[in-house]
Motif scaffolding. Structure first.
Motif, PDB file in Angstrom:
ATOM      1  N   LEU A  96       1.490  -0.815   0.058  1.00 10.88           N
ATOM      2  CA  LEU A  96       0.080   0.448  -0.020  1.00 10.88           C
ATOM      3  C   LEU A  96       1.044   0.968  -0.336  1.00 10.88           C
ATOM      4  O   LEU A  96       0.320   2.365  -0.660  1.00 10.88           O
ATOM      5  N   GLN A  97       2.366   1.217   0.900  1.00  6.82           N
ATOM      6  CA  GLN A  97       2.995   2.622   0.654  1.00  6.82           C
ATOM      7  C   GLN A  97       3.171   2.738  -1.013  1.00  6.82           C
ATOM      8  O   GLN A  97       3.673   3.988  -1.168  1.00  6.82           O
ATOM      9  N   LEU A  99       2.591   1.583  -3.215  1.00  8.79           N
ATOM     10  CA  LEU A  99       0.929   2.726  -4.384  1.00  8.79           C
ATOM     11  C   LEU A  99       0.408   3.844  -3.809  1.00  8.79           C
ATOM     12  O   LEU A  99       0.387   4.746  -5.102  1.00  8.79           O
ATOM     13  N   SER A 100       0.737   4.742  -3.029  1.00 13.13           N
ATOM     14  CA  SER A 100       0.380   5.705  -2.401  1.00 13.13           C
ATOM     15  C   SER A 100       1.838   6.586  -2.737  1.00 13.13           C
ATOM     16  O   SER A 100       2.447   6.504  -3.240  1.00 13.13           O
TER      17      SER A 100
END
Length: 100
Positions: A96-97, A99-100
């Protein structure tokens, strides 16, 4: 003859007194030995009870050890599953990190 009989009687009376004294001494010794035997029997009974208590304690501790090992195996499996889940969550956080 009277003097010889008197001497023999005196000798027999002395022997009788000696034997009576020995008998009293033996009776006293027997009472002491009986008391010692009773004391030793009490000590033996006490030691037997203590040995039995020790065996029972060892058996209880053995049961606790078996239960402890079983719990350890159970929690080991649970811990491994939780660690896998944690790793998966950390991987998801990293993804998730990224992707952001």
């Amino acid at each position: 003859v009277g003097e010889a009989a008197r001497q023999k009687l005196t000798h027999l009376q002395q022997e009788n007194e000696d034997l009576t004294t020995r008998l009293q001494s033996l009776s006293s010794d027997q009472a002491k030995l009986r008391a010692m035997a009773e004391q030793q029997q009490m000590q033996l009974s006490h030691a037997g009870r203590k040995m039995n208590e020790g065996r029972q304690a060892i058996a209880r501790i053995g049961e606790e050890l078996t239960q402890c090992k079983a719990e350890l195996e159970k929690t080991k499996g649970e811990r491994d599953a939780l660690m896998r889940e944690k790793c998966e969550l950390l991987e998801q956080v990293i993804n998730l990190q990224r992707l952001s």
